[in-house]
Motif scaffolding. Structure first.
Motif, PDB file in Angstrom:
ATOM      1  N   VAL A   1       1.093  -0.847  -0.045  1.00 64.12           N
ATOM      2  CA  VAL A   1       0.081  -0.021  -0.186  1.00 64.12           C
ATOM      3  C   VAL A   1       0.683   1.517   0.070  1.00 64.12           C
ATOM      4  CG1 VAL A   1      -1.847  -1.130   1.032  1.00 64.12           C
ATOM      5  CG2 VAL A   1      -0.169   0.372   2.316  1.00 64.12           C
TER       6      VAL A   1
ATOM      7  N   LEU B   1      -1.706  -1.312  -4.085  1.00 59.41           N
ATOM      8  CA  LEU B   1      -2.556  -0.376  -4.314  1.00 59.41           C
ATOM      9  C   LEU B   1      -2.361   0.613  -3.108  1.00 59.41           C
ATOM     10  CD1 LEU B   1      -5.382  -3.337  -3.435  1.00 59.41           C
ATOM     11  CD2 LEU B   1      -5.354  -2.400  -5.960  1.00 59.41           C
TER      12      LEU B   1
ATOM     13  N   ILE C   1     -10.106   0.701  -3.293  1.00 64.22           N
ATOM     14  CA  ILE C   1      -9.014  -0.540  -2.623  1.00 64.22           C
ATOM     15  C   ILE C   1     -10.163  -1.989  -2.617  1.00 64.22           C
ATOM     16  CG2 ILE C   1      -7.501  -0.431  -0.382  1.00 64.22           C
ATOM     17  CD1 ILE C   1      -6.386   1.727  -0.674  1.00 64.22           C
TER      18      ILE C   1
ATOM     19  N   ILE D   1      -5.693   0.193   6.318  1.00 59.42           N
ATOM     20  CA  ILE D   1      -6.549  -0.818   5.629  1.00 59.42           C
ATOM     21  C   ILE D   1      -6.590  -2.370   6.176  1.00 59.42           C
ATOM     22  CG2 ILE D   1      -5.917  -1.936   2.816  1.00 59.42           C
ATOM     23  CD1 ILE D   1      -4.387   0.756   2.247  1.00 59.42           C
TER      24      ILE D   1
ATOM     25  N   LYS E   1      -9.994   6.398  -0.299  1.00 57.77           N
ATOM     26  CA  LYS E   1      -9.603   6.241  -1.454  1.00 57.77           C
ATOM     27  C   LYS E   1      -9.964   3.912  -1.059  1.00 57.77           C
ATOM     28  CE  LYS E   1      -6.181   8.721  -3.030  1.00 57.77           C
ATOM     29  NZ  LYS E   1      -4.618   8.574  -3.330  1.00 57.77           N
TER      30      LYS E   1
END
Length: 345
Positions: free
Chosen positions: A20, A37, A74, A105, A70
């Protein structure tokens, strides 16, 4: 939140690594096979980093604002990745040090029902793990080291051996460089040391046999430095000399370096490389360039081989005399068959 160590993650049978970090961090080096990502673009990461040194709270707030926008994309992108892999695949999320980027995330993916793990220590811990683990392969494999003048087909032989299921350590392939003045012709950007080390570790750990076929190399391939234990193991292995006639060598090099398509780049390399002129003189260099300009590719390659490369490598070739085996690569299928037979016997 689920956290996993580097060693645990590497030993998983089914794992999908998600990097990430920003695109430039990923491009520089990552865990082999990882998909990118990014939570922040390069520009966003730079702005947040600058702000962090002024006001940490504002930096965290800006990062939260950008990152939160985002998360859905993702999530959707990751689910599309998972559609094409085994259902038991575990998702490993990592950033540079196992900080806020990977943590945010991982938490969001877990809330969405995806079995995600944050990599403890991030890429920094992985890099340290790779360097430590590489040393454990000292004296682990026997190397069948293939020697021969430029153009005898060493790279092609290794490719054929790999297609036959033999363990091949393609060091030039891992470096994405052939280790010569023309080393990057047709290959693009050379990999850096970090990425090379990661790919090398991957190749070593995945080999379930006790030997490798490898092309003879000096310790340096372009900008890459080979580990000392590997150079030593190659030197102490079985040494095989490949020979071929000049006509076949020229054909091999035309196929590999594509002088017609890369003519301008080759001329530029010759013209700006003082090494050629220092060794052979200005007139020789001018004659070489003229051959290319006149599209006399066979004569160009022949001149390079006979006048420059063959004398240059004659000393290193003598270093391992007498060779354990000498093969003539007039028929590559026969040559590969003989090499495999040598292992079997």
């Amino acid at each position: 939140m689920e956290i996993i160590t580097v060693e645990e993650a590497i030993n998983l049978k089914k794992a999908l690594f998600i990097d990430v970090r920003s695109p430039s961090e990923y491009q520089e080096s990552t865990i082999p096979g990882a998909k990118n990502l990014p939570l922040f673009s390069d520009e966003e990461r730079k702005k947040i980093g600058t702000l962090y040194h002024i006001d940490k709270y504002q930096a965290y707030e800006k990062g939260l604002k950008i990152g939160s926008s985002k998360l859905y994309l993702i999530f959707k992108t990751l689910t599309s990745f998972l559609d094409s892999v085994n259902k038991n695949t575990k998702v490993i999320i990592f950033c540079w040090r196992g900080g806020m980027r990977s943590k945010s995330i991982t938490l969001n993916l877990q809330m969405m029902g995806i079995p995600a793990f944050q990599l403890k220590g991030g890429y920094k811990a992985y890099r340290r793990f790779v360097l430590d683990q590489l040393e454990t392969f000292k004296n682990f494999f026997h190397f069948y080291t293939i020697h021969g003048n430029t153009g005898v087909g060493k790279t092609k032989i290794l490719k054929y051996l790999k297609e036959k299921g033999e363990p091949v350590l393609d060091l030039e392939g891992l470096a994405n460089n052939r280790g010569s003045i023309f080393g990057d012709i047709g290959l693009g950007m050379q990999r850096n040391q970090k990425m090379f080390d990661s790919l090398l570790y991957d190749e070593l750990r995945k080999n379930n046999k006790d030997y490798f076929f490898v092309e003879s190399e000096s310790r340096r391939i372009g900008k890459i430095l080979l580990p000392k234990f590997l150079v030593s193991a190659m030197e102490n292995g079985t040494h095989i000399l490949i020979r071929s006639n000049i006509k076949k060598r020229i054909e091999h090099l035309k196929q590999e370096y594509l002088p017609i398509e890369n003519k301008n780049k080759i001329i530029n390399l010759i013209y700006h490389n003082s090494f050629f002129e220092g060794k052979k003189g200005k007139q020789w260099v001018n004659n070489l360039i003229t051959l290319l300009l006149e599209d006399k590719y066979d004569k160009f390659i022949e001149t390079l081989l006979i006048d420059y490369y063959d004398p240059l490598y004659s000393h290193s070739e003598k270093k391992y005399e007498p060779y354990d085996f000498i093969l003539y690569n007039n028929d590559i299928d026969y040559c590969v068959k003989e090499l495999i037979s040598m292992i079997d016997n």
